[in-house]
Design a protein around this motif. Structure first.
Motif, PDB file in Angstrom:
ATOM      1  N   THR A  30       8.670 -11.575 -36.418  1.00 33.08           N
ATOM      2  CA  THR A  30       9.713 -10.559 -36.522  1.00 33.08           C
ATOM      3  C   THR A  30       9.172  -9.258 -35.952  1.00 33.08           C
ATOM      4  O   THR A  30       7.984  -9.148 -35.637  1.00 33.08           O
ATOM      5  CB  THR A  30      10.149 -10.361 -37.990  1.00 33.08           C
ATOM      6  N   GLN A  31      10.047  -8.276 -35.858  1.00 35.64           N
ATOM      7  CA  GLN A  31       9.644  -6.977 -35.319  1.00 35.64           C
ATOM      8  C   GLN A  31       9.556  -5.956 -36.446  1.00 35.64           C
ATOM      9  O   GLN A  31      10.526  -5.728 -37.159  1.00 35.64           O
ATOM     10  CB  GLN A  31      10.669  -6.516 -34.278  1.00 35.64           C
ATOM     11  N   ARG A  32       8.373  -5.353 -36.572  1.00 34.82           N
ATOM     12  CA  ARG A  32       8.194  -4.289 -37.556  1.00 34.82           C
ATOM     13  C   ARG A  32       9.018  -3.063 -37.171  1.00 34.82           C
ATOM     14  O   ARG A  32       9.494  -2.950 -36.042  1.00 34.82           O
ATOM     15  CB  ARG A  32       6.721  -3.890 -37.633  1.00 34.82           C
ATOM     16  N   GLN A  33       9.137  -2.147 -38.113  1.00 37.83           N
ATOM     17  CA  GLN A  33       9.896  -0.918 -37.873  1.00 37.83           C
ATOM     18  C   GLN A  33       9.348  -0.140 -36.683  1.00 37.83           C
ATOM     19  O   GLN A  33      10.094   0.481 -35.935  1.00 37.83           O
ATOM     20  CB  GLN A  33       9.892  -0.064 -39.134  1.00 37.83           C
ATOM     21  N   ASP A  34       8.013  -0.195 -36.480  1.00 39.94           N
ATOM     22  CA  ASP A  34       7.416   0.536 -35.353  1.00 39.94           C
ATOM     23  C   ASP A  34       7.480  -0.238 -34.037  1.00 39.94           C
ATOM     24  O   ASP A  34       6.950   0.197 -33.024  1.00 39.94           O
ATOM     25  CB  ASP A  34       5.979   0.944 -35.677  1.00 39.94           C
ATOM     26  N   ALA A  39       3.704 -11.558 -37.670  1.00 37.45           N
ATOM     27  CA  ALA A  39       3.700 -13.018 -37.744  1.00 37.45           C
ATOM     28  C   ALA A  39       3.530 -13.439 -39.195  1.00 37.45           C
ATOM     29  O   ALA A  39       2.652 -12.946 -39.894  1.00 37.45           O
ATOM     30  CB  ALA A  39       2.565 -13.580 -36.890  1.00 37.45           C
ATOM     31  N   SER A  40       4.400 -14.364 -39.637  1.00 44.04           N
ATOM     32  CA  SER A  40       4.357 -14.857 -41.014  1.00 44.04           C
ATOM     33  C   SER A  40       4.321 -16.379 -41.000  1.00 44.04           C
ATOM     34  O   SER A  40       5.260 -17.017 -40.507  1.00 44.04           O
ATOM     35  CB  SER A  40       5.612 -14.416 -41.775  1.00 44.04           C
ATOM     36  N   PRO A  41       3.259 -16.990 -41.544  1.00 43.60           N
ATOM     37  CA  PRO A  41       3.267 -18.446 -41.668  1.00 43.60           C
ATOM     38  C   PRO A  41       4.284 -18.839 -42.740  1.00 43.60           C
ATOM     39  O   PRO A  41       4.301 -18.262 -43.831  1.00 43.60           O
ATOM     40  CB  PRO A  41       1.834 -18.790 -42.090  1.00 43.60           C
ATOM     41  N   VAL A  42       5.162 -19.790 -42.418  1.00 44.86           N
ATOM     42  CA  VAL A  42       6.234 -20.190 -43.320  1.00 44.86           C
ATOM     43  C   VAL A  42       6.434 -21.700 -43.245  1.00 44.86           C
ATOM     44  O   VAL A  42       5.952 -22.365 -42.330  1.00 44.86           O
ATOM     45  CB  VAL A  42       7.565 -19.480 -42.975  1.00 44.86           C
ATOM     46  N   THR A  43       7.175 -22.212 -44.211  1.00 44.98           N
ATOM     47  CA  THR A  43       7.640 -23.590 -44.183  1.00 44.98           C
ATOM     48  C   THR A  43       9.103 -23.557 -43.781  1.00 44.98           C
ATOM     49  O   THR A  43       9.852 -22.695 -44.235  1.00 44.98           O
ATOM     50  CB  THR A  43       7.496 -24.235 -45.575  1.00 44.98           C
ATOM     51  N   GLY A  44       9.507 -24.462 -42.933  1.00 40.03           N
ATOM     52  CA  GLY A  44      10.894 -24.460 -42.493  1.00 40.03           C
ATOM     53  C   GLY A  44      11.361 -25.823 -42.059  1.00 40.03           C
ATOM     54  O   GLY A  44      10.620 -26.805 -42.096  1.00 40.03           O
ATOM     55  N   GLY A  45      12.615 -25.863 -41.651  1.00 41.76           N
ATOM     56  CA  GLY A  45      13.229 -27.102 -41.204  1.00 41.76           C
ATOM     57  C   GLY A  45      14.358 -26.808 -40.239  1.00 41.76           C
ATOM     58  O   GLY A  45      14.532 -25.671 -39.796  1.00 41.76           O
ATOM     59  N   VAL A  46      15.144 -27.844 -39.957  1.00 41.97           N
ATOM     60  CA  VAL A  46      16.304 -27.730 -39.083  1.00 41.97           C
ATOM     61  C   VAL A  46      17.514 -28.204 -39.872  1.00 41.97           C
ATOM     62  O   VAL A  46      17.520 -29.319 -40.389  1.00 41.97           O
ATOM     63  CB  VAL A  46      16.131 -28.589 -37.806  1.00 41.97           C
ATOM     64  N   ASN A  65      12.447  -7.073 -41.879  1.00 38.56           N
ATOM     65  CA  ASN A  65      12.378  -7.026 -40.416  1.00 38.56           C
ATOM     66  C   ASN A  65      13.527  -7.805 -39.784  1.00 38.56           C
ATOM     67  O   ASN A  65      14.148  -7.343 -38.820  1.00 38.56           O
ATOM     68  CB  ASN A  65      11.054  -7.609 -39.919  1.00 38.56           C
ATOM     69  N   ALA A  66      13.810  -8.991 -40.319  1.00 34.47           N
ATOM     70  CA  ALA A  66      14.874  -9.840 -39.771  1.00 34.47           C
ATOM     71  C   ALA A  66      16.244  -9.187 -39.941  1.00 34.47           C
ATOM     72  O   ALA A  66      17.107  -9.301 -39.064  1.00 34.47           O
ATOM     73  CB  ALA A  66      14.843 -11.210 -40.433  1.00 34.47           C
ATOM     74  N   ARG A  67      16.448  -8.512 -41.052  1.00 29.95           N
ATOM     75  CA  ARG A  67      17.727  -7.813 -41.257  1.00 29.95           C
ATOM     76  C   ARG A  67      17.892  -6.675 -40.241  1.00 29.95           C
ATOM     77  O   ARG A  67      18.956  -6.469 -39.684  1.00 29.95           O
ATOM     78  CB  ARG A  67      17.776  -7.206 -42.656  1.00 29.95           C
ATOM     79  N   VAL A  72      14.400 -12.888 -33.269  1.00 34.92           N
ATOM     80  CA  VAL A  72      13.102 -13.337 -33.772  1.00 34.92           C
ATOM     81  C   VAL A  72      12.578 -14.481 -32.905  1.00 34.92           C
ATOM     82  O   VAL A  72      13.323 -15.041 -32.090  1.00 34.92           O
ATOM     83  CB  VAL A  72      13.197 -13.797 -35.251  1.00 34.92           C
ATOM     84  N   SER A  73      11.324 -14.811 -33.110  1.00 32.60           N
ATOM     85  CA  SER A  73      10.720 -15.992 -32.486  1.00 32.60           C
ATOM     86  C   SER A  73      10.096 -16.826 -33.585  1.00 32.60           C
ATOM     87  O   SER A  73       9.636 -16.298 -34.601  1.00 32.60           O
ATOM     88  CB  SER A  73       9.650 -15.596 -31.468  1.00 32.60           C
ATOM     89  N   VAL A  74      10.095 -18.128 -33.367  1.00 32.41           N
ATOM     90  CA  VAL A  74       9.497 -19.060 -34.317  1.00 32.41           C
ATOM     91  C   VAL A  74       8.601 -20.006 -33.540  1.00 32.41           C
ATOM     92  O   VAL A  74       9.029 -20.619 -32.559  1.00 32.41           O
ATOM     93  CB  VAL A  74      10.573 -19.874 -35.075  1.00 32.41           C
ATOM     94  N   LEU A  75       7.353 -20.100 -33.966  1.00 39.30           N
ATOM     95  CA  LEU A  75       6.421 -21.052 -33.393  1.00 39.30           C
ATOM     96  C   LEU A  75       6.438 -22.275 -34.296  1.00 39.30           C
ATOM     97  O   LEU A  75       6.126 -22.173 -35.484  1.00 39.30           O
ATOM     98  CB  LEU A  75       5.020 -20.440 -33.332  1.00 39.30           C
ATOM     99  N   VAL A  76       6.862 -23.412 -33.752  1.00 39.34           N
ATOM    100  CA  VAL A  76       6.926 -24.660 -34.507  1.00 39.34           C
ATOM    101  C   VAL A  76       5.657 -25.438 -34.193  1.00 39.34           C
ATOM    102  O   VAL A  76       5.410 -25.797 -33.033  1.00 39.34           O
ATOM    103  CB  VAL A  76       8.176 -25.484 -34.126  1.00 39.34           C
TER     104      VAL A  76
END
Length: 158
Positions: A30-34, A39-46, A65-67, A72-76
């Motif tokens: 995501t993009q910070r305010q500045d 980068a945030s490691p997360v669990t996800g799906g489709v 940040n997402a709001r 955004v970008s997601v590295l799978v």
């Protein structure tokens, strides 16, 4: 021992989602305010609509940040570090409160299958105040693997 060659494979949307649906280790960027990336490691799906889905909390930096900036970008990633990966760019939405409950059920299903008690799960999501980030892919890289460039893959034999 032969060296592995780095690969890239162009995929269409259907093959992208097929690739991503079996992989649940992601890095959300995501993009910070500045303006700098976070980068945030997360669990996800489709989900069934072909969106990448990530469970989170409303007070997390990634959620704020997402709001603020929904591009955004997601590295799978594959389960093993040397496995294939793909970067997905997209537009996200953040769901909270009751709007998030049924999408969180879908999130659970796409990662873990059926829950033994859906009412209990729904209540847990309410009690925890969970949010859901849904990313609609707009573009993506080729599916890639690491390794050596082809010119370096096989040592010269003199």
């Amino acid at each position: 021992m032969p060296r592995s060659i780095a690969t890239t494979t162009d995929v269409d949307r259907e093959r992208l989602l097929e690739f991503a649906s079996d992989r649940h280790h992601l890095v959300l960027i995501t993009q910070r305010q500045d303006g700098r990336p976070q980068a945030s490691p997360v669990t996800g799906g489709v989900d069934d609509e072909g969106r990448l889905v990530i469970s989170t909390y409303p007070e997390r930096a990634k959620t704020a940040n997402a709001r603020r900036h929904p591009e955004v970008s997601v590295l799978v990633l594959s389960d093993d570090f040397d496995g294939a990966w793909v970067q997905v760019d997209g537009t996200c939405e953040v769901l909270d409160g009751e709007d998030a409950i049924e999408p969180l059920v879908d999130y659970f299903r796409c990662i873990s299958g059926e829950h033994p008690d859906w009412d209990e799960y729904r209540q847990a999501m309410r009690d925890q105040g969970k949010s859901l980030i849904r990313v609609t892919p707009t573009r993506w890289s080729p599916v890639a693997t690491g390794g050596f460039p082809a010119r370096l893959a096989a040592p010269d034999e003199d």
